[in-house]
Design a protein around this motif. Structure first.
Motif, PDB file in Angstrom:
ATOM      1  N   LEU A 331      29.491  44.436  33.445  1.00 40.61           N
ATOM      2  CA  LEU A 331      30.366  43.358  33.897  1.00 40.61           C
ATOM      3  C   LEU A 331      29.643  42.560  34.971  1.00 40.61           C
ATOM      4  O   LEU A 331      29.096  43.130  35.922  1.00 40.61           O
ATOM      5  CB  LEU A 331      31.668  43.956  34.464  1.00 40.61           C
ATOM      6  CG  LEU A 331      32.621  43.003  35.201  1.00 40.61           C
ATOM      7  CD1 LEU A 331      33.111  41.896  34.287  1.00 40.61           C
ATOM      8  CD2 LEU A 331      33.821  43.786  35.759  1.00 40.61           C
ATOM      9  N   TYR A 332      29.618  41.238  34.799  1.00 41.17           N
ATOM     10  CA  TYR A 332      28.940  40.344  35.732  1.00 41.17           C
ATOM     11  C   TYR A 332      30.007  39.462  36.374  1.00 41.17           C
ATOM     12  O   TYR A 332      30.554  38.580  35.722  1.00 41.17           O
ATOM     13  CB  TYR A 332      27.930  39.497  34.961  1.00 41.17           C
ATOM     14  CG  TYR A 332      26.958  38.694  35.776  1.00 41.17           C
ATOM     15  CD1 TYR A 332      27.384  37.844  36.790  1.00 41.17           C
ATOM     16  CD2 TYR A 332      25.596  38.749  35.518  1.00 41.17           C
ATOM     17  CE1 TYR A 332      26.480  37.106  37.529  1.00 41.17           C
ATOM     18  CE2 TYR A 332      24.684  38.011  36.246  1.00 41.17           C
ATOM     19  CZ  TYR A 332      25.134  37.188  37.250  1.00 41.17           C
ATOM     20  OH  TYR A 332      24.238  36.450  37.968  1.00 41.17           O
ATOM     21  N   LEU A 333      30.322  39.743  37.635  1.00 39.50           N
ATOM     22  CA  LEU A 333      31.404  39.026  38.313  1.00 39.50           C
ATOM     23  C   LEU A 333      30.859  37.879  39.146  1.00 39.50           C
ATOM     24  O   LEU A 333      29.877  38.032  39.871  1.00 39.50           O
ATOM     25  CB  LEU A 333      32.119  39.954  39.294  1.00 39.50           C
ATOM     26  CG  LEU A 333      33.179  40.902  38.818  1.00 39.50           C
ATOM     27  CD1 LEU A 333      33.761  41.622  40.034  1.00 39.50           C
ATOM     28  CD2 LEU A 333      34.284  40.159  38.095  1.00 39.50           C
ATOM     29  N   LEU A 334      31.547  36.756  39.070  1.00 41.49           N
ATOM     30  CA  LEU A 334      31.174  35.576  39.846  1.00 41.49           C
ATOM     31  C   LEU A 334      32.426  34.914  40.377  1.00 41.49           C
ATOM     32  O   LEU A 334      33.483  35.027  39.764  1.00 41.49           O
ATOM     33  CB  LEU A 334      30.503  34.572  38.922  1.00 41.49           C
ATOM     34  CG  LEU A 334      29.007  34.647  38.736  1.00 41.49           C
ATOM     35  CD1 LEU A 334      28.624  33.869  37.511  1.00 41.49           C
ATOM     36  CD2 LEU A 334      28.322  34.044  39.955  1.00 41.49           C
ATOM     37  N   PRO A 335      32.319  34.182  41.485  1.00 47.57           N
ATOM     38  CA  PRO A 335      33.475  33.394  41.901  1.00 47.57           C
ATOM     39  C   PRO A 335      33.755  32.346  40.825  1.00 47.57           C
ATOM     40  O   PRO A 335      32.816  31.850  40.192  1.00 47.57           O
ATOM     41  CB  PRO A 335      33.011  32.702  43.184  1.00 47.57           C
ATOM     42  CG  PRO A 335      31.736  33.327  43.566  1.00 47.57           C
ATOM     43  CD  PRO A 335      31.173  34.012  42.367  1.00 47.57           C
ATOM     44  N   VAL A 402      27.849  43.813  38.327  1.00 44.57           N
ATOM     45  CA  VAL A 402      27.106  42.917  39.210  1.00 44.57           C
ATOM     46  C   VAL A 402      28.137  42.037  39.911  1.00 44.57           C
ATOM     47  O   VAL A 402      28.959  41.420  39.249  1.00 44.57           O
ATOM     48  CB  VAL A 402      26.152  42.004  38.400  1.00 44.57           C
ATOM     49  CG1 VAL A 402      25.463  41.006  39.315  1.00 44.57           C
ATOM     50  CG2 VAL A 402      25.140  42.833  37.625  1.00 44.57           C
ATOM     51  N   VAL A 403      28.112  42.017  41.235  1.00 48.25           N
ATOM     52  CA  VAL A 403      28.966  41.073  41.959  1.00 48.25           C
ATOM     53  C   VAL A 403      28.038  40.037  42.573  1.00 48.25           C
ATOM     54  O   VAL A 403      27.396  40.290  43.589  1.00 48.25           O
ATOM     55  CB  VAL A 403      29.806  41.762  43.051  1.00 48.25           C
ATOM     56  CG1 VAL A 403      30.749  40.760  43.711  1.00 48.25           C
ATOM     57  CG2 VAL A 403      30.579  42.930  42.479  1.00 48.25           C
ATOM     58  N   SER A 409      34.338  34.017  49.795  1.00 47.85           N
ATOM     59  CA  SER A 409      35.692  34.471  50.137  1.00 47.85           C
ATOM     60  C   SER A 409      36.666  34.224  48.995  1.00 47.85           C
ATOM     61  O   SER A 409      37.757  34.785  48.986  1.00 47.85           O
ATOM     62  CB  SER A 409      36.173  33.811  51.417  1.00 47.85           C
ATOM     63  OG  SER A 409      36.003  32.432  51.317  1.00 47.85           O
ATOM     64  N   SER A 410      36.273  33.415  48.013  1.00 49.81           N
ATOM     65  CA  SER A 410      37.200  33.204  46.896  1.00 49.81           C
ATOM     66  C   SER A 410      37.294  34.432  45.984  1.00 49.81           C
ATOM     67  O   SER A 410      38.089  34.437  45.051  1.00 49.81           O
ATOM     68  CB  SER A 410      36.790  31.977  46.084  1.00 49.81           C
ATOM     69  OG  SER A 410      35.498  32.150  45.568  1.00 49.81           O
ATOM     70  N   PHE A 411      36.517  35.467  46.262  1.00 51.59           N
ATOM     71  CA  PHE A 411      36.724  36.728  45.544  1.00 51.59           C
ATOM     72  C   PHE A 411      38.034  37.395  45.942  1.00 51.59           C
ATOM     73  O   PHE A 411      38.504  38.303  45.278  1.00 51.59           O
ATOM     74  CB  PHE A 411      35.578  37.707  45.809  1.00 51.59           C
ATOM     75  CG  PHE A 411      34.423  37.549  44.863  1.00 51.59           C
ATOM     76  CD1 PHE A 411      34.630  37.531  43.489  1.00 51.59           C
ATOM     77  CD2 PHE A 411      33.139  37.437  45.334  1.00 51.59           C
ATOM     78  CE1 PHE A 411      33.562  37.398  42.607  1.00 51.59           C
ATOM     79  CE2 PHE A 411      32.063  37.302  44.460  1.00 51.59           C
ATOM     80  CZ  PHE A 411      32.277  37.280  43.103  1.00 51.59           C
ATOM     81  N   LYS A 412      38.583  36.952  47.069  1.00 51.63           N
ATOM     82  CA  LYS A 412      39.862  37.531  47.501  1.00 51.63           C
ATOM     83  C   LYS A 412      40.980  36.728  46.883  1.00 51.63           C
ATOM     84  O   LYS A 412      41.050  35.511  47.035  1.00 51.63           O
ATOM     85  CB  LYS A 412      39.952  37.460  49.033  1.00 51.63           C
ATOM     86  CG  LYS A 412      41.230  38.043  49.625  1.00 51.63           C
ATOM     87  CD  LYS A 412      41.169  39.550  49.729  1.00 51.63           C
ATOM     88  CE  LYS A 412      42.094  40.172  50.755  1.00 51.63           C
ATOM     89  NZ  LYS A 412      43.500  40.124  50.554  1.00 51.63           N
ATOM     90  N   GLN A 413      41.868  37.411  46.183  1.00 50.91           N
ATOM     91  CA  GLN A 413      43.032  36.733  45.631  1.00 50.91           C
ATOM     92  C   GLN A 413      44.030  36.481  46.741  1.00 50.91           C
ATOM     93  O   GLN A 413      44.348  37.370  47.525  1.00 50.91           O
ATOM     94  CB  GLN A 413      43.669  37.597  44.542  1.00 50.91           C
ATOM     95  CG  GLN A 413      45.057  37.122  44.171  1.00 50.91           C
ATOM     96  CD  GLN A 413      45.255  37.021  42.678  1.00 50.91           C
ATOM     97  OE1 GLN A 413      44.341  36.706  41.924  1.00 50.91           O
ATOM     98  NE2 GLN A 413      46.456  37.283  42.232  1.00 50.91           N
ATOM     99  N   PHE A 414      44.516  35.253  46.797  1.00 44.72           N
ATOM    100  CA  PHE A 414      45.442  34.903  47.871  1.00 44.72           C
ATOM    101  C   PHE A 414      46.883  35.018  47.404  1.00 44.72           C
ATOM    102  O   PHE A 414      47.714  35.629  48.055  1.00 44.72           O
ATOM    103  CB  PHE A 414      45.133  33.488  48.354  1.00 44.72           C
ATOM    104  CG  PHE A 414      46.004  33.055  49.478  1.00 44.72           C
ATOM    105  CD1 PHE A 414      45.900  33.671  50.704  1.00 44.72           C
ATOM    106  CD2 PHE A 414      46.929  32.037  49.303  1.00 44.72           C
ATOM    107  CE1 PHE A 414      46.727  33.296  51.749  1.00 44.72           C
ATOM    108  CE2 PHE A 414      47.750  31.657  50.347  1.00 44.72           C
ATOM    109  CZ  PHE A 414      47.649  32.286  51.571  1.00 44.72           C
ATOM    110  N   ASP A 415      47.183  34.473  46.257  1.00 49.82           N
ATOM    111  CA  ASP A 415      48.536  34.467  45.750  1.00 49.82           C
ATOM    112  C   ASP A 415      48.497  34.490  44.236  1.00 49.82           C
ATOM    113  O   ASP A 415      47.640  33.841  43.657  1.00 49.82           O
ATOM    114  CB  ASP A 415      49.232  33.185  46.212  1.00 49.82           C
ATOM    115  CG  ASP A 415      50.618  33.465  46.760  1.00 49.82           C
ATOM    116  OD1 ASP A 415      50.953  34.643  46.950  1.00 49.82           O
ATOM    117  OD2 ASP A 415      51.346  32.507  46.982  1.00 49.82           O
ATOM    118  N   PRO A 416      49.358  35.172  43.541  1.00 50.47           N
ATOM    119  CA  PRO A 416      50.341  36.141  44.031  1.00 50.47           C
ATOM    120  C   PRO A 416      49.709  37.521  44.209  1.00 50.47           C
ATOM    121  O   PRO A 416      48.499  37.657  44.070  1.00 50.47           O
ATOM    122  CB  PRO A 416      51.327  36.171  42.855  1.00 50.47           C
ATOM    123  CG  PRO A 416      50.473  35.960  41.648  1.00 50.47           C
ATOM    124  CD  PRO A 416      49.375  35.029  42.084  1.00 50.47           C
TER     125      PRO A 416
END
Ligand code: ADP
Ligand code: ZN
Ligand code: ZN
Length: 818
Positions: A331-335, A402-403, A409-416
């Motif tokens: 898994l290759y994670l990106l913003p 891979v992160v 900071s957009s890796f953090k979910q804000f809502d919901p």
């Protein structure tokens, strides 16, 4: 013997819910399958089976389930475990996690449809007014949902009314469950099997000689068929023969042609290229790969710190190859906004059709396809590139995560809810699968570097750009001085203007960066100072030049730009602040011959809008690209030799403990877009404050100094990574009630947790969508148990909920708020 099924409903319930099932169902159901269940008075939900057991619930009578919706589990055991961790850690319910995690097409919706009953003759005089309204509406519409009926008669509870109508035979009730997901089907034709026999075929052709149109179609089919065995779409046959649909249909009806369908995945894949597969790492990359593998061998996540353009992607590629070779998924994670086709194409060059993409701009259908492919462990989903939500996919055999751009900071979910951090959630997911995690960045977050220094993470470093390309030459331009000496044209210093001219003359391209934050242009009256406000939210309206509107960025409220001040009526309106739009306009005057483009939220809304701008810039259809944060994200433009930052100060002055870290990251990343080929790139940063330590650290590329200073400040003020933060937001429509409730909650928390409570405080935007907001911040020192603290908070929440006057006040938790 009685059997029961515990399920998770996709709604915020604290507890699992129990239904009764038969023994046969009990034998069949596995956890992770979906079931349709009744809930409340009339609702039907899709729930996820959790556990079969034999203990009847004590608090309520268990209802029966309606239907089992899957033959095999849609959600695997690692996933469920991971989701439970998310719910617990981020203080939300498992139902909320499921609502977020499953593509909405899987959360099969139930709608009670009310249909007219055509069998009976209705005596209109016998109906009450409400009944008549519904009856009449059903003369014009074939069906109505319960909610629509509610709206028509303007009553909340209409079930008994509907029941009455059913009894009188006026309407029928229909319970309809429908799958929203429809795979795309392509219609194909072939000649009926009986004409495999030569004699039959001959007879057919003789027969058709009297129907020249049909005969032509059959001959066209032969032409299409010759040379290959590929299925022939009906549309191709139409084209080839130039015949109408009706002629083809006649042949199908006569059983001469056969129509059939093949399910086709929407996303089509490229083939891998030889050249790409043979890239060899240079010595720095090889060393990094080695160090990463050492960390992996010790079962630690590894931070890969490599300057911009150092070739991190190639290192990830080798890691992914290792992972595939061991027979596992990667898994290759990106913003979200860094998920560019540039990167996707690069990975497809290597891995061809094994790469799937999962992100929010894809349709529900495409997402369901990727989900199913991952679930089946299909060849084409061995590697998934995706944004944070791809952490929810049903991997069964994950070997590597891979992160990339881990500092984002957009890796953090804000809502919901769940308000999770994808980097942290990835590490937990990897550990469940006994998989490895690599976190990559040119500007690692303070947290990750801290973890690396503490030995919690392994560490690998690439200090040089690939191919001996030099780091860009970064210079600061003092615009305070320039303004004083009247050497500014609009927002451009003389230095910036001259350097742009030189760059354009050399046939090279320019990127201009304008930070989005704090630069929303507002319209102010120079006579009385009035700024138009949103009536729903506590913010100034933002001016959008193109559509000549004032808009609220929180709720979408908008109005046309007024000719005169709304407060004093004077026509002296002035536009303050500046955004990308204004810079582009100024450019038009300064460089009338240059082609300019703009990349920001407004210009990138459609599915491929972002890609179009990027490729236009890549193809040098534009000389200058003006952009926000988006231009900083991993883009690789060959011909860009100048990057200009219009104003570094608002970023630095933003009221947030992370402002300095973020400014360093953003400026370094955007500077990294310059000069990625042999010629050394140039970066100009305009600022009122050229002696600011962060700007000095950016110009000298001194990450270590930045890290040391920031860590010192975090220690002094007890911020992450030296403490954890939980933010509680209270929301209510009633301002006074909100204040009282917030006060009560803060005091109760203080009684238990002491000095770690900050607030209650109004957030920068104190009212959103008619709700007033107030925040309480809890700082939890590293040495204190996070789990215990959360338990204390939950206990206080219980008491809070027991106070009836605070019933309408909602609490929102944000754990590790950033
Ligand atoms: P980063 O992700 O660190 O910013 P990239 O992976 O985009 O850097 O690499 C920068 C450029 O160098 C890319 O164009 C890439 O194709 C090239 N590159 C990197 N490593 C190699 C290699 N080992 N062989 C050939 N080209 C490479
Ligand atoms: Zn608003
Ligand atoms: Zn005014």
């Amino acid at each position: 013997m009685e059997y029961f099924l515990e399920v998770v409903l996709p709604i915020p319930l604290e507890k699992l819910f129990t239904y009764s099932i038969t023994q046969r169902e009990a034998d069949f159901i596995q956890s992770g399958m979906r079931v349709a269940v009744p809930f409340g008075k009339s609702k039907i939900y899709t729930a996820l089976a959790y556990r079969v057991h034999q203990n009847a619930p004590t608090a309520y009578e268990a209802k029966e389930i309606y239907q089992i919706l899957d033959d095999v589990p849609l959600v695997g055991p690692f996933q469920l475990q991971h989701w439970e961790w998310l719910a617990k850690y981020y203080m939300c319910t498992l139902g909320e996690v499921i609502r977020s995690a499953l593509p909405s097409a899987f959360l099969l919706e139930s709608e009670t449809l009310i249909l007219p009953n055509k069998e009976t003759v209705v005596d209109e005089m016998e109906l009450s007014d409400d009944e008549f309204l519904i009856y009449e509406a059903l003369q014009h519409q074939s069906a109505l949902k319960v909610q629509e009926i509610s709206d028509i008669v303007d009553k909340k509870n209409v079930l008994s009314l509907i029941n009455g109508l059913v009894q009188k035979g006026v309407v029928q009730q229909k319970e309809e469950l429908y799958e929203q997901y429809k795979p795309k089907l392509v219609r194909y034709v072939k000649l009926s099997e009986k004409y495999d026999d030569d004699q039959q075929l001959e007879e057919l052709l003789n027969e058709l000689s009297r129907a020249p149109k049909q005969s032509h179609v059959v001959l066209s089919l032969f032409q299409l068929r010759s040379g290959n065995n590929k299925p022939i779409p009906i549309t191709d046959l139409e084209k080839q023969s130039g015949s109408s649909k009706a002629v083809i249909k006649a042949l199908i009806d006569k059983d001469i042609l056969k129509e059939y369908q093949i399910r086709q995945d929407r996303v089509v894949y490229d083939e891998e290229s030889e050249e790409a597969r043979n890239i060899a790492l240079n010595e720095h990359q090889s060393k990094a790969l080695e160090d990463i593998n050492i960390g992996f061998a010790e079962d630690r996540p590894v931070l890969l710190h490599g300057v911009t353009s150092s070739g991190k992607t190639e290192v990830y590629v080798k890691l992914i190859q290792q992972c595939l070779d061991s027979g596992r998924q990667a898994l290759y994670l990106l913003p979200e906004i860094a998920l560019t086709s540039q990167l996707i194409n690069r990975l497809r060059d290597y891995f061809g059709h094994k790469v799937s993409v999962y992100h929010s701009k894809y349709s529900i259908h495409e997402r369901v396809e990727v989900w199913n492919n991952v679930l089946k462990n299909a060849e084409k989903a061995q590697i998934v590139i995706g944004a944070r939500s791809s952490l929810f996919l049903p991997f069964s055999n994950l070997g590597l995560i891979v992160v990339d751009e881990e500092h984002e900071s957009s890796f953090k979910q804000f809502d919901p809810a769940p308000r999770y951090h994808a980097r942290d959630a990835a590490i937990v997911l990897a550990s469940l699968h006994k998989a490895h995690t690599v976190l990559g960045s040119a500007t690692p977050s303070i947290e990750s570097m801290y973890n690396a220094r503490k030995g919690k993470y392994g560490y690998a470093y690439i200090p040089y750009r690939y191919g001996d390309v030099l780091m860009p030459d970064i210079n600061l331009v003092d615009i305070k001085e320039a303004t004083r000496k009247k050497r500014m044209k609009g927002h451009f210093s003389e230095t910036l203007i001259n350097t742009i001219s030189e760059t354009l003359e050399a046939g090279e391209q320019v990127i201009l960066f304008q930070n989005r934050r704090g630069f929303a242009p507002v319209v102010e009256c120079t006579n009385c100072g009035h700024v138009a406000q949103c009536p729903n939210c506590d913010v100034s309206l933002t001016y959008h030049q193109r559509i000549n509107q004032l808009r609220c960025h929180y709720c979408g409220y908008h109005m046309a730009l007024q000719q005169a001040c709304l407060a004093c009526g004077s026509p002296t309106l002035d536009k303050k602040g500046f955004g990308t739009e204004q810079i582009q306009e100024e450019l038009g005057q300064l460089f009338p011959n240059a082609a300019t483009g703009r990349m920001d939220l407004d210009t990138t809304r459609g599915k491929y809008a972002y890609e179009k701008i990027i490729s236009a810039f890549e193809n040098q259809e534009m000389d200058i690209l003006v952009g926000t944060q988006m231009v900083t994200k991993g883009l690789d433009f060959r011909n860009v030799s100048l990057v200009g930052i219009m104003n570094a100060d608002t970023m630095l002055n933003f009221p947030d403990y992370r402002a300095h870290e973020r400014s360093f990251q953003m400026l370094t990343q955007v500077a990294g877009r310059a000069g990625r080929t042999q010629k050394r790139g140039k970066v100009l940063i305009q600022t009122y404050n050229p002696y600011h330590q962060i700007l000095q650290q950016v110009t000298t590329n001194d990450y270590d100094k930045m890290f040391a200073e920031q860590l010192y400040e975090r220690e002094q003020f007890k911020y992450p990574p030296l403490a954890r933060i939980i933010k509680i937001t209270l929301k209510d429509r009633d301002f006074n009630k909100l204040n009282e409730a917030a006060q009560w909650l803060a005091e109760s928390l203080r009684n238990v947790l002491g000095h770690q409570i900050l607030g209650p405080e109004y957030p920068p935007v104190g009212r959103i969508r008619r709700d007033y907001l107030k925040n309480i911040l809890i700082k939890i020192p590293k040495k204190q148990s996070l789990a215990q603290t959360k338990n204390s908070i939950k206990r206080i929440e219980k008491s809070f909920n027991a106070i009836s006057k605070y019933k309408s006040v909602r609490l929102v938790y944000n754990v590790d708020h950033i």
